[in-house]
Scaffold this motif. Structure first.
Motif, PDB file in Angstrom:
ATOM      1  N   GLY B 242      63.726  55.613  83.384  1.00 37.37           N
ATOM      2  CA  GLY B 242      64.976  54.995  82.961  1.00 37.37           C
ATOM      3  C   GLY B 242      65.263  55.171  81.489  1.00 37.37           C
ATOM      4  N   GLY B 243      64.284  55.650  80.746  1.00 45.33           N
ATOM      5  CA  GLY B 243      64.377  55.769  79.296  1.00 45.33           C
ATOM      6  C   GLY B 243      65.549  56.600  78.841  1.00 45.33           C
ATOM      7  N   ALA B 244      65.728  57.729  79.487  1.00 42.39           N
ATOM      8  CA  ALA B 244      66.790  58.660  79.073  1.00 42.39           C
ATOM      9  C   ALA B 244      68.157  58.016  79.248  1.00 42.39           C
ATOM     10  CB  ALA B 244      66.686  59.947  79.899  1.00 42.39           C
ATOM     11  N   ASP B 245      68.328  57.268  80.357  1.00 45.75           N
ATOM     12  CA  ASP B 245      69.619  56.611  80.625  1.00 45.75           C
ATOM     13  C   ASP B 245      69.907  55.556  79.561  1.00 45.75           C
ATOM     14  OD1 ASP B 245      69.873  58.139  82.859  1.00 45.75           O
ATOM     15  OD2 ASP B 245      69.052  56.614  84.226  1.00 45.75           O
ATOM     16  N   LEU B 246      68.858  54.812  79.218  1.00 40.49           N
ATOM     17  CA  LEU B 246      69.022  53.754  78.228  1.00 40.49           C
ATOM     18  C   LEU B 246      69.366  54.364  76.867  1.00 40.49           C
ATOM     19  CD1 LEU B 246      68.935  50.779  77.420  1.00 40.49           C
ATOM     20  CD2 LEU B 246      66.458  50.991  77.105  1.00 40.49           C
ATOM     21  N   ALA B 247      68.613  55.429  76.502  1.00 40.78           N
ATOM     22  CA  ALA B 247      68.879  56.079  75.209  1.00 40.78           C
ATOM     23  C   ALA B 247      70.310  56.588  75.148  1.00 40.78           C
ATOM     24  CB  ALA B 247      67.884  57.225  75.011  1.00 40.78           C
ATOM     25  N   ALA B 248      70.760  57.176  76.245  1.00 45.26           N
ATOM     26  CA  ALA B 248      72.125  57.716  76.283  1.00 45.26           C
ATOM     27  C   ALA B 248      73.150  56.587  76.136  1.00 45.26           C
ATOM     28  CB  ALA B 248      72.346  58.461  77.598  1.00 45.26           C
ATOM     29  N   ALA B 249      72.888  55.466  76.793  1.00 48.52           N
ATOM     30  CA  ALA B 249      73.814  54.331  76.730  1.00 48.52           C
ATOM     31  C   ALA B 249      73.840  53.733  75.328  1.00 48.52           C
ATOM     32  CB  ALA B 249      73.392  53.277  77.756  1.00 48.52           C
ATOM     33  N   LEU B 250      72.692  53.699  74.661  1.00 49.12           N
ATOM     34  CA  LEU B 250      72.612  53.059  73.342  1.00 49.12           C
ATOM     35  C   LEU B 250      73.190  53.916  72.234  1.00 49.12           C
ATOM     36  CD1 LEU B 250      69.010  51.503  73.602  1.00 49.12           C
ATOM     37  CD2 LEU B 250      71.186  50.251  73.528  1.00 49.12           C
ATOM     38  N   GLU B 251      73.314  55.201  72.456  1.00 46.89           N
ATOM     39  CA  GLU B 251      73.829  56.097  71.421  1.00 46.89           C
ATOM     40  C   GLU B 251      75.256  55.746  71.008  1.00 46.89           C
ATOM     41  OE1 GLU B 251      73.183  60.096  72.784  1.00 46.89           O
ATOM     42  OE2 GLU B 251      71.537  60.373  71.380  1.00 46.89           O
ATOM     43  N   THR B 252      75.937  55.066  71.909  1.00 50.45           N
ATOM     44  CA  THR B 252      77.329  54.710  71.610  1.00 50.45           C
ATOM     45  C   THR B 252      77.422  53.464  70.731  1.00 50.45           C
ATOM     46  OG1 THR B 252      77.419  53.422  73.645  1.00 50.45           O
ATOM     47  CG2 THR B 252      78.140  55.717  73.782  1.00 50.45           C
ATOM     48  N   HIS B 253      76.317  52.757  70.595  1.00 47.29           N
ATOM     49  CA  HIS B 253      76.348  51.524  69.784  1.00 47.29           C
ATOM     50  C   HIS B 253      76.438  51.888  68.308  1.00 47.29           C
ATOM     51  CE1 HIS B 253      74.610  48.584  72.952  1.00 47.29           C
ATOM     52  NE2 HIS B 253      75.207  49.621  73.558  1.00 47.29           N
ATOM     53  N   THR B 254      77.266  51.217  67.597  1.00 42.64           N
ATOM     54  CA  THR B 254      77.476  51.560  66.175  1.00 42.64           C
ATOM     55  C   THR B 254      76.279  51.208  65.310  1.00 42.64           C
ATOM     56  OG1 THR B 254      78.583  49.436  65.938  1.00 42.64           O
ATOM     57  CG2 THR B 254      79.988  51.398  66.233  1.00 42.64           C
ATOM     58  N   ASP B 255      75.540  50.160  65.693  1.00 43.08           N
ATOM     59  CA  ASP B 255      74.397  49.763  64.863  1.00 43.08           C
ATOM     60  C   ASP B 255      73.151  50.602  65.144  1.00 43.08           C
ATOM     61  OD1 ASP B 255      74.314  48.704  67.397  1.00 43.08           O
ATOM     62  OD2 ASP B 255      73.087  46.988  66.812  1.00 43.08           O
ATOM     63  N   ILE B 256      73.241  51.451  66.149  1.00 43.67           N
ATOM     64  CA  ILE B 256      72.093  52.327  66.462  1.00 43.67           C
ATOM     65  C   ILE B 256      72.415  53.732  65.964  1.00 43.67           C
ATOM     66  CG2 ILE B 256      70.749  53.363  68.340  1.00 43.67           C
ATOM     67  CD1 ILE B 256      71.179  50.642  69.810  1.00 43.67           C
ATOM     68  N   LEU B 257      71.600  54.156  65.006  1.00 44.72           N
ATOM     69  CA  LEU B 257      71.868  55.453  64.362  1.00 44.72           C
ATOM     70  C   LEU B 257      71.447  56.624  65.245  1.00 44.72           C
ATOM     71  CD1 LEU B 257      70.574  54.394  60.844  1.00 44.72           C
ATOM     72  CD2 LEU B 257      72.945  54.485  61.595  1.00 44.72           C
ATOM     73  N   GLN B 258      70.303  56.455  65.868  1.00 47.16           N
ATOM     74  CA  GLN B 258      69.800  57.521  66.751  1.00 47.16           C
ATOM     75  C   GLN B 258      69.014  56.910  67.889  1.00 47.16           C
ATOM     76  OE1 GLN B 258      67.727  60.038  63.936  1.00 47.16           O
ATOM     77  NE2 GLN B 258      68.935  61.777  64.613  1.00 47.16           N
ATOM     78  N   ALA B 259      69.044  57.557  69.023  1.00 46.55           N
ATOM     79  CA  ALA B 259      68.267  57.069  70.169  1.00 46.55           C
ATOM     80  C   ALA B 259      67.648  58.255  70.890  1.00 46.55           C
ATOM     81  CB  ALA B 259      69.165  56.289  71.118  1.00 46.55           C
ATOM     82  N   GLY B 260      66.389  58.086  71.261  1.00 47.18           N
ATOM     83  CA  GLY B 260      65.705  59.163  71.996  1.00 47.18           C
ATOM     84  C   GLY B 260      64.711  58.565  72.971  1.00 47.18           C
ATOM     85  N   LEU B 277      68.459  44.048  68.409  1.00 44.39           N
ATOM     86  CA  LEU B 277      67.583  43.778  69.547  1.00 44.39           C
ATOM     87  C   LEU B 277      68.314  43.183  70.763  1.00 44.39           C
ATOM     88  CD1 LEU B 277      64.651  44.240  70.175  1.00 44.39           C
ATOM     89  CD2 LEU B 277      64.137  41.929  69.320  1.00 44.39           C
ATOM     90  N   ALA B 278      69.186  42.195  70.493  1.00 46.95           N
ATOM     91  CA  ALA B 278      69.857  41.512  71.607  1.00 46.95           C
ATOM     92  C   ALA B 278      70.726  42.482  72.403  1.00 46.95           C
ATOM     93  CB  ALA B 278      70.712  40.367  71.053  1.00 46.95           C
ATOM     94  N   SER B 279      71.487  43.316  71.698  1.00 50.84           N
ATOM     95  CA  SER B 279      72.382  44.238  72.413  1.00 50.84           C
ATOM     96  C   SER B 279      71.584  45.306  73.165  1.00 50.84           C
ATOM     97  CB  SER B 279      73.370  44.897  71.450  1.00 50.84           C
ATOM     98  OG  SER B 279      72.684  45.730  70.546  1.00 50.84           O
ATOM     99  N   VAL B 280      70.434  45.671  72.618  1.00 54.82           N
ATOM    100  CA  VAL B 280      69.593  46.678  73.300  1.00 54.82           C
ATOM    101  C   VAL B 280      69.098  46.124  74.624  1.00 54.82           C
ATOM    102  CG1 VAL B 280      67.385  47.900  73.187  1.00 54.82           C
ATOM    103  CG2 VAL B 280      68.890  47.877  71.189  1.00 54.82           C
ATOM    104  N   ILE B 281      68.593  44.877  74.587  1.00 50.39           N
ATOM    105  CA  ILE B 281      68.052  44.271  75.813  1.00 50.39           C
ATOM    106  C   ILE B 281      69.167  44.083  76.849  1.00 50.39           C
ATOM    107  CG2 ILE B 281      66.950  42.185  76.762  1.00 50.39           C
ATOM    108  CD1 ILE B 281      65.381  42.071  74.083  1.00 50.39           C
TER     109      ILE B 281
END
Lengths: 448, 315
Positions: B242-260, B277-281
């Motif tokens: 599920g990691g890849a899906d989560l990383a892809a979803a989080l990339e759109t968040h403005t406070d997250i600079l990079q996700a992998g 942290l809260a938005s990631v969870i």
């Protein structure tokens, strides 16, 4: 120079510490030599032979020489030999020396007179041609007495030194000349039997009742002595003929000697091709790259590596030479053999150098090395006596170090002088230069 | 004047192939401990091979102690010591014989070499095993001997190519301490590794290399500051894949600079771990994923590498 020596010593050290390599280099060829020698002894070769060129020089004025010559033209040996009658001894010997023919059989001028003096004396004293005498022949009393006198005179001649039939053999036609010697030996035995038979007939004639019943005591004594001598000859078949086998070198073929050197050369090839493989192995293990970043020129590293392989090879051949000499193998005059080894090993190592320069991996080098060694050995005479192979195979084998090596060592074993072997050593050196030239191109490509 | 000058170094193994080293330039000063950090296949060994004269560059130049590696390779080889990645030793020779051989190849000999052999054996704790064949040594002992061989002749520049690969932690610690000691003793060291911690612990300066290019160069502080005051948030999920899906979803968040995502972990480069942290969870829950562990890391070389390449260092 110091680094070259250190590199070579390292190679030798790694070689002698590898039990598997030692078994391959020393124990295996020694074991195979012993097996071969046990299987074949020191006898001749049973490989198919035909049309062996042989020269016959019949200087005999009597009939016995012709009888011996006729044996070479008989159906029994018709396919085996191609005899040629010659008259010029010096020219004939030269042809043998030039390896034009396998052997020269020289029947001396007094052959018949000395082999069977009774024949000539019977003709001279009694007027009897003993070659035409049969069991039905009846002699006059006068002829019987003269025959007895002839017999007594012949005794003194028969007790003289035996007559010599010389077989002048080429050391390069070892098997073929052995066949010629065998034919001459058999021919002499046939003559032996004929002479003994003729003597027996003459003895019977001498003791037969005379037509005039005028036999004297003298005749009886003579006849008795004749009978005893004739009977003795028939029983023991003692023939006053010696087969004198000579060659330009004076040595004879030996299975043990042949296989000792042939196996040594074959396993030298295994060793040097394996030695060449270690360069690739060192590349893979990282020791070669590490060497290349020391302040040591690449050429020194390469020469040190090959120097080690060559020194190991020289040691290998010297040990095998020593070990097989202990069990009776003759390799040739020591200094000549040593020089030959010093030429043969670099030549063989050239193949190892080519393989290590052009092969892509140690595994590929091993496979190529084994194939080259086995093919070279089969062509060059590592498994079958070289001189029994067809000529084209013998020539073809000269693209391999095995062919040159066995040729050189075989000549030394036959007793040839270093001077006569020098052209062959030169050929091997030329081949070495070719091999290393090819290897150098590959190494340059690798090191660049 | 730097001890090592690398200028626009390029290495291409085949004419049409990619550049294994691509226009790399850096200096190493005398007495400096310099690390080349990068993942496997980044071009570290190729670079060190060119600096050590083993390989010729396709273009560019390297100077060591004033000697050009292509024009005066022998002069370069006299001042360098190399500890290769492979255990470049002869297994059928003893430790002493190996040191003797390699010393002679470096042009040493006599009493000087004897003294060095005794010293290096003592330094690597191999005096008791000096007469044993290297083939009987453990991996760690071989590594130490490999290091000792590289140190013969006390070279001005020591190059160590991933010397801690595939060894036990104890031997690794031993080697790292030794390299530190060597560096403190004034020896210039060029160290390649793909272990971020090693580069962080040992180096005065670090060059980060990826796909043949030197993508960052500086001290640890300079490098971490270059990515800003960011933090790294590392999550592990209970679900596999599920990691890849989560990383892809989080990339759109403005406070997250990079996700992998890598090896079951999701690595996030964020301006503030606490705030994100809260938005990631919540995003993970929205995807039907549950978070098993959360780790917040201070800015480090991993962060830098992730920032520069978008990938984790071990990718």
């Amino acid at each position: 120079m110091r680094k070259l020596w250190v590199l070579s010593l390292k190679e030798i050290l790694l070689t002698v510490r590898d039990v598997g390599v030692l078994v391959m280099m020393l124990a295996t060829p020694l074991a195979i030599t012993l097996v071969m020698a046990a299987a074949f002894g020191t006898g001749g070769d049973d490989a198919p032979l035909e049309s062996i060129p042989v020269l016959l020089l019949n200087q005999d004025v009597g009939v016995m020489g012709k009888t011996l010559v006729d044996i070479f033209y008989s159906d029994a040996v018709g396919d085996l030999v191609t005899p040629e009658l010659v008259t010029d001894e010096a020219a004939a010997r030269a042809r043998v020396d030039e390896d034009d023919v396998a052997a020269l059989v020289i029947i001396p001028a007094d052959f018949s007179a000395r082999v069977f003096p009774m024949g000539a004396l019977a003709q001279q004293i009694a007027g009897v041609d003993v070659t035409k005498v049969t069991s039905d022949t009846v002699l006059t009393p006068e002829q019987q007495i003269k025959m007895g006198m002839a017999f007594l005179q012949s005794q003194n001649l028969e007790n003289a030194d035996p007559v010599v039939v010389e077989v002048y053999a080429s050391p390069d036609w070892r098997i073929s000349s052995a066949v010629v010697k065998s034919i001459v030996s058999q021919g002499l035995e046939i003559l032996n039997i004929q002479i003994a038979g003729t003597n027996a007939i003459i003895a019977r004639l001498a003791e037969a009742p005379t037509q005039s019943e005028a036999s004297s005591d003298n005749f009886a004594q003579m006849a008795g002595a004749f009978q005893m001598q004739a009977g003795g000859n028939a029983q023991t078949a003692d023939l006053p003929i010696n087969l004198h086998i000579t060659s330009s070198t004076g040595r004879r073929f030996s299975w043990l000697g042949y296989y000792a050197s042939a196996m040594a050369v074959t396993f030298l090839m295994f060793a040097v091709t394996s030695g060449g493989r270690t360069l690739l192995l060192e590349r893979r293990l990282g020791t070669l790259p590490r060497l290349l970043i020391t302040p040591t020129p690449a050429l020194t590293i390469l020469l040190g590596k090959m120097g080690g392989v060559i020194l190991s090879g020289v040691l290998q051949l010297c040990v095998l030479w020593g070990a097989t000499s202990v069990i009776g193998a003759y390799w040739g005059a020591p200094l000549s053999v040593l020089l030959a080894i010093l030429v043969i090993v670099p030549c063989a190592s050239g193949v190892g150098a080519i393989i290590s320069a052009w092969a892509k991996s140690p595994g590929q080098a091993s496979a190529i090395g084994a194939a080259v060694t086995l093919i070279g050995s089969a062509l060059g005479g590592g498994f079958v006596v070289r001189w029994s192979l067809p000529l084209w195979v013998q020539y073809a084998s000269l693209v391999t170090p095995v062919g040159w090596s066995i040729e050189i060592l075989g000549r030394l074993q036959a007793g040839q002088s270093l001077v006569r072997v020098l052209p062959w050593l030169g050929g091997a050196l030329a081949l070495t230069a070719v091999f290393y030239g090819i290897a150098l191109v590959g190494f340059r490509r690798q090191f660049e | 004047m730097p001890l090592v000058e690398v200028r626009n170094l390029v290495k291409r193994y085949t004419p049409d192939g990619p550049n294994a080293v691509d226009d790399v330039s850096f200096d190493i000063h005398a007495g400096e401990m310099f690390s080349l950090l990068g993942p496997n296949g980044a071009g570290k060994t190729t670079a060190i091979s060119m600096i050590s004269t083993l390989l010729s560059p396709t273009s560019g130049a390297v100077t060591v102690d004033g000697h050009n590696t292509q024009k005066s390779p022998m002069d370069v080889r006299r001042v360098i010591g190399v500890v290769p990645q492979e255990l470049a030793l002869y297994d059928d020779m003893t430790a002493r014989e190996n040191l003797q051989f390699w010393g002679e190849m470096r042009g040493m000999g006599g009493a000087e070499l004897k003294r060095e052999i005794v010293e290096k054996l003592a330094l690597t704790d191999l005096t008791d095993r000096a007469k044993d064949r290297v083939g009987t040594f453990s991996g760690g002992m071989k590594r130490r001997l490999n290091l000792a061989v590289g140190l013969l002749g006390n070279p001005k520049l020591m190059m160590l190519d991933e010397p801690t690969v595939a060894i036990d932690p104890q031997s690794r610690r031993y080697i790292l301490d030794w390299v530190k000691k060597m560096s403190q003793g004034g020896v210039t060291v060029l160290y390649t590794t793909h272990y971020m911690e090693e580069a962080q612990e040992l180096s005065d300066r670090i060059g980060i290399i990826d796909h043949g290019k030197l993508i960052a160069l500086g001290t640890l502080d300079e490098l971490t500051q270059s990515v800003g005051q960011h933090e790294t948030l590392v999550l592990t999920l209970t679900q596999e894949g599920g990691g890849a899906d989560l990383a892809a979803a989080l990339e759109t968040h403005t406070d997250i600079l990079q996700a992998g995502a890598d090896n079951g972990e999701v690595v996030l480069n964020v301006t503030s771990a606490e705030a994100s942290l809260a938005s990631v969870i919540a995003t993970a829950s929205g995807l039907g994923l549950s978070v098993r562990t959360i780790e917040i890391r201070e800015p480090n070389l991993e962060t830098v590498f992730l920032h520069l390449t978008g990938r984790a260092l071990r990718d």
